[in-house]
Design an enzyme around this catalytic site. Structure first.
Site, short mmCIF file in Angstrom:
data_model
loop_
_atom_site.label_atom_id
_atom_site.label_comp_id
_atom_site.label_asym_id
_atom_site.label_seq_id
_atom_site.Cartn_x
_atom_site.Cartn_y
_atom_site.Cartn_z
N LEU A 177 38.47 51.75 34.09
CA LEU A 177 39.92 51.92 34.02
C LEU A 177 40.46 51.00 32.94
CD1 LEU A 177 41.04 51.93 37.79
CD2 LEU A 177 40.82 53.89 36.26
N ASP A 178 41.57 51.41 32.31
CA ASP A 178 42.23 50.57 31.33
C ASP A 178 42.75 49.30 31.99
OD1 ASP A 178 41.81 52.63 29.56
OD2 ASP A 178 43.84 53.45 29.76
N ILE A 179 43.05 48.30 31.19
CA ILE A 179 43.50 47.01 31.71
C ILE A 179 44.79 47.14 32.52
CG2 ILE A 179 44.79 46.44 29.58
CD1 ILE A 179 43.85 43.50 30.03
N THR B 224 45.75 49.93 34.18
CA THR B 224 45.60 50.94 35.23
C THR B 224 45.03 50.30 36.49
OG1 THR B 224 45.26 52.67 33.58
CG2 THR B 224 44.58 53.17 35.82
#
Length: 233
Positions: A101-103, A105
């Site tokens: 997951l993105d930072i 998210t």
């Protein structure tokens, strides 16, 4: 491994509840009832709960984590804290995220040291579905659900996205299920229809749903059923 710890991991319950189930004669080892929670399991032992076999996974480890914002899904990063911080496990640095997951998210991250298992989640060939709760900057335009079901053209991509399922919760909050993992895909899909994602939370990977009992930064072992579900995709 102690029997109560093994039962706790397999059933997704606390050690106390696992001990209670063991004392209630619901657990057998090699066909014999074992009531001692401290019984030491060997890899060759055959364990059953209520007559259902529970597999020992050759020492591989599988966890679900409720990821907060501000953490990256790598083992080590020079600039940002990583999700490994939350895992109070021996040799935690040997675990990796099966689908990052993105930072910014939040939500479900699966951590494991089983590379073949995680490949079945991340490989495009397996079409593993992922569901996200999406908060939007602007109310959703008419017809976006149909567009997503047909596939949309992302910037700098040659092919349309695979069909995605959109569930409208409010004009600015939706639930989106996709079956591929292109770079920043959810954010780019909404950008392609003129909207902007302001918050993104992953709820599901395949048949594995984020445990509602887990607060941000909390984790638990996957159950035997959750682990096995990945091989069924």
């Amino acid at each position: 491994m102690r029997l109560d710890k093994f039962i706790s991991q397999q059933l997704g319950v606390s050690r106390a509840i696992a001990g209670r189930e063991i004392r209630a004669s619901r657990v057998t080892v090699d066909g014999d009832v074992v009531k001692n929670s401290a019984f030491k399991l060997a890899p060759e032992h055959q364990v059953e709960y209520d007559g259902n076999p529970l597999e020992q996974h050759n020492g591989s480890r599988y966890f679900m984590l409720n990821k907060p914002q501000g953490y990256v899904c790598s083992t080590d990063d020079p600039d940002y804290p990583t999700v490994i911080y939350f895992l109070d496990e021996p040799m935690a640095h040997k675990l990796h995220a099966a689908g990052r997951l993105d930072i910014d998210t939040t939500g479900l991250v699966l951590m494991t040291d089983d590379g073949q298992w995680s490949h079945r989640i991340t490989s495009p060939r397996h079409h593993c579905e992922k569901t996200y709760l999406v908060t939007l900057d602007s109310p959703l335009a008419e017809g976006v659900g149909e567009q997503f079901a047909a596939g949309v053209q992302l910037h700098n991509e040659k092919s349309l996205t695979k069909p995605a399922q959109l569930e409208i919760i409010t004009p600015t909050q939706v639930r989106l299920t996709i079956s591929e993992g292109r770079y920043h895909q959810v954010k780019r899909m909404f950008a392609a229809v003129g909207n902007h994602v302001v918050a993104l939370h992953r709820e599901r990977i395949g048949a594995i749903v984020l445990d509602p009992a887990l607060g941000e930064g909390e984790y638990r072992p996957l159950t035997a059923g959750e682990i096995a579900s990945v091989g069924m995709s």
